[in-house]
Write a protein that holds these residues in place. Structure first.
Motif, mmCIF file in Angstrom:
data_model
loop_
_atom_site.group_PDB
_atom_site.id
_atom_site.type_symbol
_atom_site.label_atom_id
_atom_site.label_comp_id
_atom_site.label_asym_id
_atom_site.label_seq_id
_atom_site.Cartn_x
_atom_site.Cartn_y
_atom_site.Cartn_z
ATOM 1 N N ARG A 52 -8.685 -47.282 20.542
ATOM 2 C CA ARG A 52 -9.923 -47.339 19.760
ATOM 3 C C ARG A 52 -11.064 -46.756 20.589
ATOM 4 O O ARG A 52 -10.922 -46.578 21.818
ATOM 5 C CB ARG A 52 -10.224 -48.774 19.353
ATOM 6 C CG ARG A 52 -10.412 -49.675 20.519
ATOM 7 C CD ARG A 52 -10.393 -51.140 20.135
ATOM 8 N NE ARG A 52 -10.671 -51.925 21.325
ATOM 9 C CZ ARG A 52 -11.881 -52.268 21.743
ATOM 10 N NH1 ARG A 52 -12.952 -51.943 21.058
ATOM 11 N NH2 ARG A 52 -12.057 -52.939 22.863
ATOM 12 N N VAL A 53 -12.172 -46.467 19.914
ATOM 13 C CA VAL A 53 -13.366 -45.979 20.624
ATOM 14 C C VAL A 53 -13.961 -47.144 21.409
ATOM 15 O O VAL A 53 -14.156 -48.231 20.856
ATOM 16 C CB VAL A 53 -14.400 -45.421 19.605
ATOM 17 C CG1 VAL A 53 -15.758 -45.206 20.250
ATOM 18 C CG2 VAL A 53 -13.894 -44.130 18.974
ATOM 19 N N SER A 54 -14.239 -46.943 22.699
ATOM 20 C CA SER A 54 -14.836 -48.010 23.517
ATOM 21 C C SER A 54 -16.342 -48.072 23.284
ATOM 22 O O SER A 54 -16.917 -49.157 23.174
ATOM 23 C CB SER A 54 -14.594 -47.755 25.008
ATOM 24 O OG SER A 54 -13.253 -47.415 25.251
ATOM 25 N N TYR B 111 -21.223 -46.247 13.660
ATOM 26 C CA TYR B 111 -20.926 -46.950 14.920
ATOM 27 C C TYR B 111 -21.845 -48.153 15.134
ATOM 28 O O TYR B 111 -21.454 -49.106 15.807
ATOM 29 C CB TYR B 111 -20.969 -45.976 16.107
ATOM 30 C CG TYR B 111 -19.764 -45.046 16.109
ATOM 31 C CD1 TYR B 111 -18.501 -45.518 16.477
ATOM 32 C CD2 TYR B 111 -19.872 -43.725 15.689
ATOM 33 C CE1 TYR B 111 -17.387 -44.688 16.440
ATOM 34 C CE2 TYR B 111 -18.765 -42.887 15.661
ATOM 35 C CZ TYR B 111 -17.523 -43.385 16.032
ATOM 36 O OH TYR B 111 -16.418 -42.561 15.987
ATOM 37 N N ARG C 85 -10.945 -42.703 13.905
ATOM 38 C CA ARG C 85 -10.494 -44.094 13.992
ATOM 39 C C ARG C 85 -8.996 -44.206 13.648
ATOM 40 O O ARG C 85 -8.232 -44.862 14.350
ATOM 41 C CB ARG C 85 -11.329 -44.950 13.038
ATOM 42 C CG ARG C 85 -11.056 -46.418 13.225
ATOM 43 C CD ARG C 85 -11.918 -47.250 12.326
ATOM 44 N NE ARG C 85 -11.761 -48.657 12.651
ATOM 45 C CZ ARG C 85 -12.300 -49.628 11.973
ATOM 46 N NH1 ARG C 85 -13.059 -49.360 10.929
ATOM 47 N NH2 ARG C 85 -12.109 -50.881 12.317
ATOM 48 N N ASN D 70 -12.297 -44.771 25.949
ATOM 49 C CA ASN D 70 -12.491 -43.667 25.001
ATOM 50 C C ASN D 70 -13.958 -43.599 24.604
ATOM 51 O O ASN D 70 -14.472 -44.507 23.953
ATOM 52 C CB ASN D 70 -11.613 -43.877 23.768
ATOM 53 C CG ASN D 70 -10.141 -43.880 24.116
ATOM 54 O OD1 ASN D 70 -9.662 -42.982 24.793
ATOM 55 N ND2 ASN D 70 -9.423 -44.916 23.689
ATOM 56 N N LYS E 10 -20.990 -50.438 18.339
ATOM 57 C CA LYS E 10 -20.508 -49.583 19.430
ATOM 58 C C LYS E 10 -21.506 -48.494 19.809
ATOM 59 O O LYS E 10 -21.225 -47.668 20.667
ATOM 60 C CB LYS E 10 -19.200 -48.918 19.008
ATOM 61 C CG LYS E 10 -18.099 -49.930 18.904
ATOM 62 C CD LYS E 10 -16.755 -49.324 18.882
ATOM 63 C CE LYS E 10 -15.752 -50.456 19.003
ATOM 64 N NZ LYS E 10 -14.409 -50.020 18.781
ATOM 65 N N MET F 150 -19.916 -45.455 21.759
ATOM 66 C CA MET F 150 -20.472 -44.177 21.304
ATOM 67 C C MET F 150 -21.859 -44.064 21.948
ATOM 68 O O MET F 150 -22.747 -44.878 21.674
ATOM 69 C CB MET F 150 -20.571 -44.204 19.779
ATOM 70 C CG MET F 150 -21.075 -42.925 19.189
ATOM 71 S SD MET F 150 -22.827 -43.020 18.933
ATOM 72 C CE MET F 150 -22.980 -42.233 17.369
ATOM 73 N N VAL G 51 -17.227 -41.622 22.836
ATOM 74 C CA VAL G 51 -17.788 -40.593 21.957
ATOM 75 C C VAL G 51 -19.156 -40.246 22.529
ATOM 76 O O VAL G 51 -20.022 -41.114 22.673
ATOM 77 C CB VAL G 51 -17.942 -41.104 20.502
ATOM 78 C CG1 VAL G 51 -18.760 -40.119 19.672
ATOM 79 C CG2 VAL G 51 -16.570 -41.329 19.866
#
Ligand code: B4P
Length: 190
Positions: free
Chosen positions: A107-109, A160, A98, A3, A165, A111, A5
């Motif tokens: 979850r976001v991997s 982030y 989130r 994932n 991230k 950004m 961003v």
């Protein structure tokens, strides 16, 4: 799932790079700008409200944008992952993303933020305005979009950063060169 961003000021190449990332990694594309422009084209009530805001270069309200994202996440589960293009643009949107991903056990991997100097942003967007007639690509609106980005959107990078991230990438040069830099970052988290 992977994932991503994809973040950056207006004109930094988010839409351009998103299509290359999708092709390589088979991700589901969620662009809030595209979703809003579709509402405008369909002349929905939401689209009518959004057009006014977008033409001024302001941000559409968090409630509207978050509602659109939740809908998209719900109907597109089970793929290789998502690429969020132009979202989140406020810290509240980042918090809501989130929560929405946590509800799906995701979850976001990473950004990825594209760094491009202001003069280059203005040049790219003015060119697109001339070529496509996009109504928010004119000098006055472009300047406001860049101001809004500095005030309301840049704080998302700190959000982030705290989660380790945030990966800044040089967004200048050819589209292919920038894509190579992005792939290097993705390979580290994939
Ligand atoms: P967006 O659609 O996200 O528009 P954008 O920031 O201008 O980015 P875009 O992806 O289109 O452009 P790109 O950088 O790829 O948002 C539009 C409006 O919608 C916002 O102002 C806001 O009102 C609203 N909105 C959207 N999301 C929202 C949210 N989450 N919350 C609230 N409101 C929201 O490319 C720009 C140009 O550069 C292109 O012409 C491209 O060909 C060119 N280009 C790209 N890479 C290049 C390179 N390497 N060299 C030269 N040119 C390049």
């Amino acid at each position: 799932m992977l994932n991503i961003v994809l973040f950056g000021p207006p004109g930094s190449g988010k839409g351009t790079q998103a299509s290359k990332i999708i092709e390589k990694y088979n991700l589901t594309h969620i662009s809030t700008g595209d979703l809003l422009r579709q509402e405008v084209a369909d002349q929905t009530e939401l689209g009518k409200k959004a057009k006014e805001i977008m033409d001024k270069g302001e941000l559409v309200s968090d409630d509207i944008v978050i509602g659109m994202i939740r809908n998209k996440l719900n109907v597109n589960q089970g793929g290789a992952g998502f690429i969020f293009d132009g979202f989140p643009r406020t810290v509240d949107q980042a918090r809501e993303l989130r929560k929405a991903l946590t509800d799906l056990d995701e979850r976001v991997s990473v950004m990825i933020s594209l760094d491009v100097p202001k003069e280059e942003l203005v040049k790219r967007l003015m060119k697109r305005g001339e070529e496509t007639g996009r109504s928010d690509d004119n000098m006055e609106t472009i300047n406001n979009r860049i101001d809004v980005y500095s005030r309301q959107t840049v704080p998302v990078t700190y959000y982030y950063d705290k989660m380790h991230k945030h990966a800044p990438v040089d967004g200048t040069g050819t589209v292919d060169k920038i894509f190579e830099r992005i792939v290097e970052v993705i390979e580290k988290v994939n």
